[in-house]
Write a protein that holds these residues in place. Structure first.
Motif, PDB file in Angstrom:
ATOM      1  N   TRP B  25      27.703  23.318  19.249  1.00 36.25           N
ATOM      2  CA  TRP B  25      28.813  22.929  20.163  1.00 36.25           C
ATOM      3  C   TRP B  25      29.714  21.763  19.700  1.00 36.25           C
ATOM      4  CZ3 TRP B  25      31.079  24.445  24.139  1.00 36.25           C
ATOM      5  CH2 TRP B  25      32.039  23.755  25.071  1.00 36.25           C
ATOM      6  N   ARG B  28      32.080  22.786  17.146  1.00 39.43           N
ATOM      7  CA  ARG B  28      33.297  23.383  17.831  1.00 39.43           C
ATOM      8  C   ARG B  28      34.368  22.302  18.148  1.00 39.43           C
ATOM      9  NH1 ARG B  28      34.456  24.480  23.575  1.00 39.43           N
ATOM     10  NH2 ARG B  28      36.079  26.051  23.644  1.00 39.43           N
ATOM     11  N   THR B 170      32.293  33.538  46.858  1.00 39.35           N
ATOM     12  CA  THR B 170      32.746  34.369  45.803  1.00 39.35           C
ATOM     13  C   THR B 170      31.507  34.631  44.814  1.00 39.35           C
ATOM     14  OG1 THR B 170      34.160  35.572  44.093  1.00 39.35           O
ATOM     15  CG2 THR B 170      34.077  33.140  44.671  1.00 39.35           C
ATOM     16  N   GLU B 172      32.046  35.950  41.904  1.00 35.54           N
ATOM     17  CA  GLU B 172      32.827  35.789  40.462  1.00 35.54           C
ATOM     18  C   GLU B 172      33.421  34.410  40.494  1.00 35.54           C
ATOM     19  OE1 GLU B 172      31.898  39.294  39.366  1.00 35.54           O
ATOM     20  OE2 GLU B 172      33.279  37.941  38.150  1.00 35.54           O
ATOM     21  N   TRP B 174      33.719  32.980  37.048  1.00 35.63           N
ATOM     22  CA  TRP B 174      34.314  32.910  35.669  1.00 35.63           C
ATOM     23  C   TRP B 174      35.778  32.602  35.812  1.00 35.63           C
ATOM     24  CZ3 TRP B 174      37.563  35.209  32.659  1.00 35.63           C
ATOM     25  CH2 TRP B 174      37.774  34.714  31.194  1.00 35.63           C
ATOM     26  N   GLY B 175      36.328  33.619  36.515  1.00 36.22           N
ATOM     27  CA  GLY B 175      38.186  33.694  36.480  1.00 36.22           C
ATOM     28  C   GLY B 175      38.420  32.270  36.854  1.00 36.22           C
ATOM     29  N   PRO B 176      38.189  31.950  38.272  1.00 32.15           N
ATOM     30  CA  PRO B 176      38.593  30.686  38.630  1.00 32.15           C
ATOM     31  C   PRO B 176      38.361  29.359  37.773  1.00 32.15           C
ATOM     32  CG  PRO B 176      37.538  31.804  40.319  1.00 32.15           C
ATOM     33  CD  PRO B 176      37.373  32.523  39.148  1.00 32.15           C
ATOM     34  N   PHE B 178      37.653  29.449  34.576  1.00 27.77           N
ATOM     35  CA  PHE B 178      38.363  29.600  33.334  1.00 27.77           C
ATOM     36  C   PHE B 178      39.855  28.971  33.459  1.00 27.77           C
ATOM     37  CE2 PHE B 178      39.302  30.440  28.948  1.00 27.77           C
ATOM     38  CZ  PHE B 178      40.153  31.107  28.974  1.00 27.77           C
ATOM     39  N   LEU B 179      40.479  29.730  34.576  1.00 29.31           N
ATOM     40  CA  LEU B 179      41.626  29.140  34.835  1.00 29.31           C
ATOM     41  C   LEU B 179      41.835  27.815  35.174  1.00 29.31           C
ATOM     42  CD1 LEU B 179      44.647  30.208  35.696  1.00 29.31           C
ATOM     43  CD2 LEU B 179      43.893  30.377  37.909  1.00 29.31           C
ATOM     44  N   ILE B 182      41.731  25.834  31.722  1.00 27.04           N
ATOM     45  CA  ILE B 182      43.378  25.953  31.102  1.00 27.04           C
ATOM     46  C   ILE B 182      44.087  25.109  31.689  1.00 27.04           C
ATOM     47  CG2 ILE B 182      45.226  27.617  30.744  1.00 27.04           C
ATOM     48  CD1 ILE B 182      43.368  30.008  30.986  1.00 27.04           C
ATOM     49  N   ILE B 183      44.430  25.040  33.047  1.00 25.74           N
ATOM     50  CA  ILE B 183      45.324  24.089  33.586  1.00 25.74           C
ATOM     51  C   ILE B 183      44.804  22.609  33.460  1.00 25.74           C
ATOM     52  CG2 ILE B 183      45.767  23.338  35.863  1.00 25.74           C
ATOM     53  CD1 ILE B 183      45.595  26.149  36.935  1.00 25.74           C
ATOM     54  N   PHE B 186      45.747  21.642  29.886  1.00 27.32           N
ATOM     55  CA  PHE B 186      47.237  21.546  29.744  1.00 27.32           C
ATOM     56  C   PHE B 186      47.674  20.365  30.110  1.00 27.32           C
ATOM     57  CE2 PHE B 186      50.778  23.622  27.896  1.00 27.32           C
ATOM     58  CZ  PHE B 186      51.656  23.412  28.785  1.00 27.32           C
ATOM     59  N   PHE B 187      47.427  20.257  31.499  1.00 29.41           N
ATOM     60  CA  PHE B 187      47.858  19.147  32.101  1.00 29.41           C
ATOM     61  C   PHE B 187      47.254  17.744  32.076  1.00 29.41           C
ATOM     62  CE2 PHE B 187      51.385  21.195  34.182  1.00 29.41           C
ATOM     63  CZ  PHE B 187      51.179  22.413  34.460  1.00 29.41           C
ATOM     64  N   MET B 191      46.099  18.813  24.875  1.00 24.15           N
ATOM     65  CA  MET B 191      47.110  19.774  23.720  1.00 24.15           C
ATOM     66  C   MET B 191      48.088  18.714  23.316  1.00 24.15           C
ATOM     67  SD  MET B 191      47.187  23.485  25.295  1.00 24.15           S
ATOM     68  CE  MET B 191      45.646  24.336  25.821  1.00 24.15           C
ATOM     69  N   VAL B 201      58.269  20.751  33.788  1.00 23.35           N
ATOM     70  CA  VAL B 201      57.001  20.984  33.449  1.00 23.35           C
ATOM     71  C   VAL B 201      56.378  19.344  33.462  1.00 23.35           C
ATOM     72  CG1 VAL B 201      54.986  21.521  31.814  1.00 23.35           C
ATOM     73  CG2 VAL B 201      57.205  22.775  32.235  1.00 23.35           C
TER      74      VAL B 201
END
Lengths: 262, 264
Positions: B25, B28, B170, B172, B174-176, B178-179, B182-183, B186-187, B191, B201
């Motif tokens: 880790w 990475r 829910t 599931e 992983w999707g939320p 991971f999203l 990302i958010i 970024f914000f 990055m 933006v």
């Protein structure tokens, strides 16, 4: 061969059915993949907004490189990435036995049983940017160029698969190294930038990353018409060497697999 | 307090039991830092100032956000959704311990280890790469950087808890998750510094709480903000933290009402 094609067809339809059975998860994953691809492109746009030349590559070329990366890495995500993530878990939990007991090659099954459908969103996005920036750069594609390009893209995909599999097979001796998958994701991401970036820092680093940097640079240079035959042959040669090594290493490593949990 | 201290020591022991995995880790994190460093190093090869940053300021930003990233955004709440789905949450509910406090204790261990490793790694990288860095000498700004970092840690903790609580509704996650990653990446300015973003933006990023995770503390350290702006930012970040705490508490109680302890 027909049997493997038939089995793969069944695996694809099973994966799609499984995905559509959980529609909310499908939509959430699709949104995540789209967001990730969008942010990746946005980052490159932002980075090159005030920098006309980056390591000898003009802005449009850098974005074109990112687009090719999106296409080929999108294919990798669709075909292989989920399987590699699953491989770490299968080895750790001792659940790889089921794959060996099937009347089909276990490497084929572990490499291709899961399809990352939602990651495919990157491919049309990448193609779109390739088309747009390709036109800006005056990239033209003859039939011969197209064939060579497809061959180089297939080699890139196979080379990346081989590098991943060779490294992840080490999990058989150390099953708890699940973060190795995360490291490989990060290292693979380095190939979205020009290889000259690493050469400027260290020749040793560049050669260490050579298999990965070749995977995007050679297809891009092919389309620009600036690839040398040595680079093309190197890509094809490395692909063959790594792929054959992968098969040999798979057969060797699986002899040491112990199903400790079953 | 003693029982939560035990959770902290157990978490440290867990990480040390699988040292190679922890080491991977860290590898990475180093690779990610190096890629950003090489990129900005290349970008500044032919220019002295870009987006209002000199090379030393930008490289300082890269190293500082890398350091902040590991212990502000590092959390053990990532597995919370799965814990809810497979019923392991029951183990915490049947014991005389506060759920939020347990995860705070576990996070403390995670951040402690990551902080030590980050400091060593970044020190070694600075010795090898010898980048030109901006060193802050104003003690007031250094203190404010530490304060805002502390607020960032708590703010992200409650945000991550809220994402994990989606597991009540829910299977599931992983999707939320991971999203959200990302958010946040970024914000938060992980990055790029937020002031390099184009108009719309950048305006959007100012209305979100994520700028207070990395960009705000880093900007204070680099001396890019005036005192009124710093104190205003601190007040807003505290407001966001309190708001997320209240939201997490409400969602937690609502989630417990529908929790079925499947698998137990």
């Amino acid at each position: 061969m027909k049997q493997y094609i038939r089995v793969y067809g069944k695996l694809v339809s099973m994966n799609v059915s499984s995905l559509l059975a959980f529609r909310s998860a499908f939509i959430a994953n699709l949104i995540s993949s789209t967001a990730w691809a969008s942010f990746t492109f946005f980052s490159i746009f932002l980075l090159t907004a005030n920098v006309p030349v980056l390591f000898g590559w003009v802005r449009d070329q850098v974005i074109f490189l990112s687009a090719i990366y999106a296409v080929y890495y999108g294919l990798f995500q669709v075909l292989f990435a989920k399987n590699f993530g699953q491989l770490a878990v299968l080895i750790d939990n001792g659940e790889l036995d089921g794959f060996f007991l099937k009347p089909i090659d276990a490497q084929f099954l572990t490499s291709l049983s899961r399809i990352g459908v939602t990651a495919s969103i990157r491919i049309p996005m990448g193609i779109g940017f390739m088309y747009f920036f390709g036109r800006q750069l005056g990239v033209t594609l003859s039939l011969q160029h197209g064939i060579f390009f497809v061959v180089s893209l297939c080699c890139s995909l196979l080379l990346l698969y081989s590098v991943w599999m060779n490294i992840l097979l080490c999990l058989i001796w150390n099953p708890r190294l699940s973060n190795l998958v995360e490291v490989l994701f990060t290292v693979s991401g380095m190939s979205r930038y020009p290889s000259e970036m690493y050469k400027a820092t260290s020749e040793v680093l560049m050669y260490a990353l050579l298999p990965l940097t070749l995977t995007t640079v050679v297809p891009v240079k092919l389309l620009f018409g600036t690839v040398s035959w040595q680079e093309y042959v190197l890509l094809v040669g490395l692909t063959l060497v790594f792929f054959i090594t992968t098969r040999i290493f798979w057969l060797f490593a699986t002899r040491f697999y112990t199903s400790a949990s079953n | 307090m003693k029982k939560y201290w035990i959770f902290t020591t157990i978490t440290i022991s867990e990480y040390m039991a699988y040292r190679m995995n922890f080491f991977m880790w860290r590898v990475r994190q180093i690779i990610q830092l190096l890629v950003m460093y090489f990129l900005w190093f290349a970008v500044f090869a032919n220019q002295n100032v870009l987006f209002g940053y000199t090379e030393s300021m930008m490289l300082s930003y890269v190293f500082l956000t890398a350091l902040l990233h590991t212990y502000v955004l590092g959390t053990t709440t990532n597995g919370l959704g799965e814990m809810i789905n497979d019923g392991r949450l029951t183990n915490f509910l049947t014991r005389p311990i506060g759920f939020f406090k347990v995860f705070m204790a576990r996070d403390a261990a995670d951040k402690f280890l990551n902080l030590i490793c980050s400091v060593v790694e970044i020190a070694v990288l600075i010795l090898i790469l010898r980048p030109s860095l901006s060193i802050q000498h104003d003690p007031m700004l250094l203190i404010l950087t530490l304060i805002t970092t502390g607020i960032a840690i708590v703010l992200f903790f409650y945000f991550s808890l809220i994402i994990g609580f989606l597991g009540f509704w829910t299977p599931e996650i992983w999707g939320p998750r991971f999203l959200s990653i990302i958010i946040v990446e970024f914000f938060s300015g992980a990055m790029f510094p937020l002031d390099v973003f184009p108009g719309m933006v950048k305006t959007l990023s100012l209305y979100l709480p994520f700028q207070y995770l990395l960009y705000f503390p880093a900007s204070i350290y680099l001396g890019k903000l005036e005192m009124p702006a710093i104190f205003f930012g601190i007040c807003v970040s505290i407001g966001w933290t309190v708001g997320l705490y209240l939201a997490a508490t409400i969602i937690w109680h609502r989630g417990l009402a529908v929790y079925e302890a499947q698998g137990r």
